[in-house]
Design an enzyme around this catalytic site. Structure first.
Site, mmCIF file in Angstrom:
data_model
loop_
_atom_site.group_PDB
_atom_site.id
_atom_site.type_symbol
_atom_site.label_atom_id
_atom_site.label_comp_id
_atom_site.label_asym_id
_atom_site.label_seq_id
_atom_site.Cartn_x
_atom_site.Cartn_y
_atom_site.Cartn_z
ATOM 1 N N CYS A 130 0.848 -1.244 -0.036
ATOM 2 C CA CYS A 130 -0.069 -0.037 -0.100
ATOM 3 C C CYS A 130 1.047 1.225 0.102
ATOM 4 C CB CYS A 130 -1.038 0.037 1.087
ATOM 5 S SG CYS A 130 -1.825 1.497 1.256
ATOM 6 N N CYS A 190 -0.559 3.951 2.203
ATOM 7 C CA CYS A 190 -0.323 3.782 3.622
ATOM 8 C C CYS A 190 1.034 4.172 3.821
ATOM 9 C CB CYS A 190 -0.643 2.495 4.007
ATOM 10 S SG CYS A 190 -1.972 1.728 3.316
ATOM 11 N N ASP A 191 2.097 3.685 3.261
ATOM 12 C CA ASP A 191 3.291 3.605 3.557
ATOM 13 C C ASP A 191 4.550 4.488 2.813
ATOM 14 O OD1 ASP A 191 2.857 1.817 5.686
ATOM 15 O OD2 ASP A 191 2.776 0.183 4.003
#
Ligand code: NDP
Length: 314
Positions: A138, A141-142
């Protein structure tokens, strides 16, 4: 209390656009739906950045906010939205039985399956070992953790292109690892990555190994044409190679294709079991869009309502 059985008219499993839309329609129809949100409340859109193609949001909206809007709309009409994961089902008789978190049993007259799909992994030992230590599925997300650094992303579909472009805004350089000499992504998305100066596309390349002991330090690539290997130094390794449907617990009872996507009767959300309906990505390997998931969620609630109305003892 959790061990007690509970009887509901309409149980919705999963909380992406399909599940929430089903909950909106089912609650407005008086079915008093109970929803279990699953492993990832809000579904895949909660790990998406800007959604620009959902009608009604002319300026776009970020995924988590959109799913919060969906949740609030379902809650406003009385949907009973709960944390919990469906861990097993028994669709062999009526009512249908669904076990939540391996302990609480729900008996349901209708079940709407909206469990979506999850990211696929390459299957390398190093990928599993370094997951969460530089390996991620992701970017949204990261990606933040790798700002100003060099990263790699594997995949050549729309997701990989979208995430490569997202990462290019944060990272100094993005290597895009493509296993063939062409991409599967739509032309507009391909052009976007091809015209981004700090994205380098590595064609005909597969990941041999992700390098690093306690965190990602690089990737060893193999050229599928020449057989040559080379190493690139990166701090983050992102996997964007597609998804698989979250259908395992249903497969003993429900017809599905070879990839696990549940089969529905064309033009409906009906599965092969009376009173069990499927909507969203768990039954759609073609469109996989938020708006199509929402549309099929609506169909599932209407099909459930009509099914209940047709039961003599309802
Ligand atoms: P796709 O299935 O479309 O693409 C997966 C990609 O990963 C392919 O390029 C495939 O390569 C590659 N791949 C698969 N397995 C491996 C492997 N083991 N090693 C290396 N590469 C691998 O998945 P997406 O998630 O990209 O997209 C899913 C659907 O969602 C599509 O319909 C897409 O159009 C849609 N989507 C739309 C968006 C938008 O419109 N904004 C954004 C994101 C997704 P190969 O081509 O060689 O098989």
């Amino acid at each position: 209390m959790d061990n007690q059985k509970e009887r509901v008219k309409c149980l919705i499993i999963g909380s992406g656009p399909a599940g929430y839309t089903a909950a909106i329609y089912a609650s407005r129809a008086g079915l008093k739906p109970v929803m279990y949100q699953g492993l990832q409340p809000g579904g895949q859109l909660t790990i998406t950045n800007d959604v620009e193609n959902y009608p009604g949001y002319p300026a776009g909206i970020n995924g988590p906010q959109m799913m919060e809007d969906f949740r609030q709309q379902a809650a406003r009409f009385g949907a009973d939205i709960r944390y919990g994961i469906a861990t097993s089902v028994d669709f062999s008789g009526k009512p249908h039985k669904v076990t939540i978190d391996e302990q609480k049993e729900i008996e349901a007259d209708t079940v709407i399956i909206a469990t979506g799909a999850s990211a696929k992994w390459l299957g390398l030992e190093s990928e599993a070992r370094l997951n969460g230590s530089g390996v991620s599925a992701c970017a949204v997300c990261d990606g933040f953790f790798y700002r100003g650094q060099e990263v790699a992303i594997v995949g050549a579909g729309d997701t990989a292109c979208e995430e490569a472009h997202y990462l290019s805004n944060l990272c100094s350089k993005v290597y895009m690892i493509v296993r063939r000499e062409e991409m599967r992504a739509s032309i507009i998305m391909q052009n976007r990555v091809k015209h981004t100066p700090n994205i380098e596309i590595l064609w005909n390349s597969v990941t041999d190994e992700i390098l690093g002991e306690h965190g990602v330090e690089g990737v060893r690539l193999k050229n599928t044409v020449t057989g040559e290997t080379r190493e690139i130094a990166v701090k983050g390794f992102f996997v964007a190679i597609g998804h698989e449907p979250n259908s395992k617990i249903f497969q003993p009872y429900l017809q599905h294709d070879e990839s696990g996507y549940l089969k529905t009767i064309p033009g409906t959300s009906k599965t092969n079991v009376d009173g069990v309906f499927a909507c969203g990505d768990v039954q759609d390997n073609v469109y996989r869009q938020a708006v199509t998931a929402a549309g099929t969620g609506c169909m599932a609630a209407l099909d459930a309502e009509r099914y209940l109305a047709s039961l003599e003892d309802y």
